[in-house]
Design an enzyme around this catalytic site. Structure first.
Site, PDB file in Angstrom:
ATOM      1  N   THR A  36      45.206  34.304  28.434  1.00 35.99           N
ATOM      2  CA  THR A  36      46.514  34.516  29.082  1.00 35.99           C
ATOM      3  C   THR A  36      47.051  33.139  29.491  1.00 35.99           C
ATOM      4  OG1 THR A  36      45.394  34.996  31.174  1.00 35.99           O
ATOM      5  CG2 THR A  36      46.077  36.865  29.839  1.00 35.99           C
ATOM      6  N   LYS A  84      37.898  35.253  29.227  1.00 43.28           N
ATOM      7  CA  LYS A  84      39.226  34.728  29.544  1.00 43.28           C
ATOM      8  C   LYS A  84      39.390  34.839  31.042  1.00 43.28           C
ATOM      9  CE  LYS A  84      42.251  37.424  31.518  1.00 43.28           C
ATOM     10  NZ  LYS A  84      43.288  37.024  32.476  1.00 43.28           N
ATOM     11  N   THR A 122      39.588  37.693  37.737  1.00 52.65           N
ATOM     12  CA  THR A 122      40.530  38.212  36.733  1.00 52.65           C
ATOM     13  C   THR A 122      40.101  37.708  35.429  1.00 52.65           C
ATOM     14  OG1 THR A 122      42.427  38.144  38.010  1.00 52.65           O
ATOM     15  CG2 THR A 122      42.816  38.234  35.759  1.00 52.65           C
ATOM     16  N   GLU A 151      43.845  28.084  37.189  1.00 52.53           N
ATOM     17  CA  GLU A 151      45.264  27.722  37.228  1.00 52.53           C
ATOM     18  C   GLU A 151      45.578  26.613  38.224  1.00 52.53           C
ATOM     19  OE1 GLU A 151      47.209  31.366  38.133  1.00 52.53           O
ATOM     20  OE2 GLU A 151      47.272  32.031  36.055  1.00 52.53           O
ATOM     21  N   ASN A 195      51.788  30.175  39.901  1.00 45.66           N
ATOM     22  CA  ASN A 195      51.738  31.544  40.367  1.00 45.66           C
ATOM     23  C   ASN A 195      53.049  32.035  40.947  1.00 45.66           C
ATOM     24  OD1 ASN A 195      49.039  32.571  39.780  1.00 45.66           O
ATOM     25  ND2 ASN A 195      48.455  30.718  40.884  1.00 45.66           N
ATOM     26  N   SER A 206      58.006  35.511  35.657  1.00 44.00           N
ATOM     27  CA  SER A 206      59.371  35.254  35.177  1.00 44.00           C
ATOM     28  C   SER A 206      59.347  34.620  33.803  1.00 44.00           C
ATOM     29  CB  SER A 206      60.124  34.373  36.168  1.00 44.00           C
ATOM     30  OG  SER A 206      59.411  33.172  36.382  1.00 44.00           O
TER      31      SER A 206
END
Lengths: 385, 385
Positions: free
Chosen positions: A148, A170, A181, A261, A380, A385
């Site tokens: 992702t 992942k 996640t 991230e 995040n 969006s």
């Protein structure tokens, strides 16, 4: 080689247009046997996505023949329609593979609330396409199709005495235990029963994925599945197999940490001198979830006061005025007071080692986390969006 | 008017050079009586600063005659020397005021680990200086001297039937309940016993400061003190006094929220339809501590999936497929699935209203928090440098 490194497995990864980027987004992994032992562990979040609700049923009999995974949509909080989508995905795969839908695990990842009719059709088409492209060399393609916000694919292989373990993962955000996640598929050609598969998987995830806590946020879609084909004909020594499986899980967990991230530091929190392992985990996790400590590390600031403040919020056995704290080899705090000057700590490297000695007992635990950065906030805030 | 709005109180704020900026950093508030009822609530962090350890003893007999507060150093994890500094501060104030050191509360705030000989001398000199400058108009000066990263001073006044409540607060980071990183002094000229002072204070903080959770981090130095002078000669109706005290505490808590470090949104989380108030608080707090949700709000993204994922980590009674979520008046999620399009939600204003209906019972609670921003990360990565 990923999940196709062990004998008896085929995999594929294809483009189903679920991702707006046009990158691969549906993967299938099939266990060709002769054994079909399978086990899985799931998120402990009570708000579970439809694929989790489905897969929990699938693994109950200890048999897993195939896994279908999609990125580009979590199919979570999409109601009865979403659950039917998961069911239809398993039916489609079972029909094409000539197996029972009750032996097909389904995993989804992406934005929560995504899972309409268009999503369903793309997943079903992608599933058929992936099955048409199954190959004993397809492990890497599958690993790429489940990415992702990951910047790199994550795979790991361990070679045992006549048997092999392969894995793919992942995960980049919402990384917290119980689980992160993340979607993880692990394969092996060792001869294992369903009960052995389950026991080894739980033992390995407890000390690997469950000790990764990047941002304290627990996902709705997490799943780690282990499938054993028995195709090597080798029955492993239980201790050796468990060691190998922990190696693969720890390696994949570290890859998830390094790709978290927006992170600029990978922090290894080692808690020693604890009364119990549970105490050590609780203390490590509390520090891993302290935004002020994590922001300080981002700023290369060895702010040990924030470490002690985080320890103080736990129920662990300790005396704040006995604790030692070491950051990157420099003991900045001893017996709950200042020790070496903070200027001696070099936080420029990405890897950060934090050692907390509670001075109570002999138990210990390691928790992996990341710093809190501008990029974390940015990625995040812009995710949906 | 701050803490000197009620009769019987004098205050001062002076420059003691604890802050490198040269701004005021020592405050004293004195209760001139005739009554000296006092009560305080403290951080529940087990790693308590020296002033907390001292002040816990002071308030045990229900008598508080004065408070000395310093910014520019937390005097936390500074060992026995640090505790002696706190003790010496109380001794100095008592000597100059002609009272017992056992009736002098001490509060400190600033960087943890700060509290050397230089710090001690500055605090003692500042204490003497402040006492020399005590005045019935000194409330505002005192409110300014306790500021740390606060951008504005926080004060509040409530006028009752012949009696008055005044308050001042500081706090901008490490804002989480039990309590926030905040120092609060509240004064009243109402006639109250020590027991009444204690009961009113606990009731008021439970529904105000304890419901503020800006960044999930719990401080080592938090303290809220209420002092009653009885100087008005008015014995208040208990319900009316409690109402007024809750008003002052809620007003100060909202001022802390609005000035939270780096925040760009003030988020009011209203949890309704809960089985119990504890459930409502647990759910609200879980959402308030979810970095992904907070980062989404920073990005003006009404990401309700992250709200449900946060609820799912609690032990509260609820069914994820029954929950409704409303953001700024738009019901984006009903019965655990998508409702109105997220585009209808306007997150441009600073104030954000999140309503979560658990659909289980009739209990409710309000939790105040902030978004997670680039500025939060920046301010907290640079704090100690």
């Amino acid at each position: 080689m990923s999940v196709t490194a062990p004998q008896g497995f085929e995999a594929a990864g294809v483009v189903a247009q679920l991702k707006s980027t046009g990158k691969p987004d549906v993967a299938v992994v099939v266990n060709r046997g002769p054994l079909h032992a399978g086990a899985a562990v799931f998120t402990s979040n009570r708000a579970k996505a439809n694929p989790i609700l489905w897969s929990e049923q699938v693994v109950q009999d200890g048999v897993v023949e195939a896994i279908v995974l999609n990125s580009g949509g979590a199919n979570c909080f999409t109601g009865a329609f979403g659950f039917q989508t998961t069911h239809a995905t398993a039916e489609k795969a079972a029909e094409l593979l000539g197996i029972s839908p009750g032996d097909v695990v389904v995993c989804s990842t992406g934005l929560i609330g995504t899972g309409d009719e268009v999503f369903r059709q793309k997943v079903l088409t992608g599933t058929a396409d992936a099955i048409a492209n199954l190959s004993a060399d397809g492990g890497q393609d599958a690993a790429e199709a489940i990415m992702t916000t990951d910047s790199v694919s994550k795979t790991s292989v361990y070679r045992g005495d006549g048997w092999t373990i392969g894995g793919m993962a992942k995960g980049a955000g919402m990384l917290a235990p119980g689980l992160a996640t993340m979607l993880v598929v692990i394969t092996t050609d060792a001869e294992l029963t369903s009960a052995e598969t389950d026991a080894h998987l739980r033992a390995a995830t407890r000390v690997s994925f469950d000790r990764l806590d990047s941002d304290g946020c627990m996902s709705t879609n997490d799943q780690v599945t282990l499938m054993a084909s028995g195709a090597s004909g080798a029955a492993p020594d239980p201790d050796e197999f468990r060691f190998g499986l922990i190696e693969v899980c720890t390696d994949l967990a570290a890859q998830l940490q390094r790709d978290a991230e927006g992170a600029s530091h990978d922090i290894t929190i080692q808690v020693v001198g604890a009364a119990t392992e549970d105490d050590a985990v609780e203390v490590g996790r509390s520090v891993a979830r302290n935004n002020l400590f994590k922001a300080a590390i981002f700023g290369n600031d060895p702010n040990w006061g924030r470490v002690l403040a985080a320890i103080g919020t736990t129920q662990a056995e300790f005396d704040p005025y006995a604790v030692d704290v070491e950051i990157n080899g420099v003991r900045v705090c001893s017996a709950g007071g200042p020790d070496r000057p903070r200027e001696e700590v070099d936080l420029a490297p990405r890897a950060v080692s934090l050692v907390i000695d509670l001075k109570v007992g002999t138990a210990s635990a390691v928790i992996l986390t990341n710093d809190l950065t501008h990029d974390y906030v940015h990625e995040n805030s812009a995710y949906s969006s």
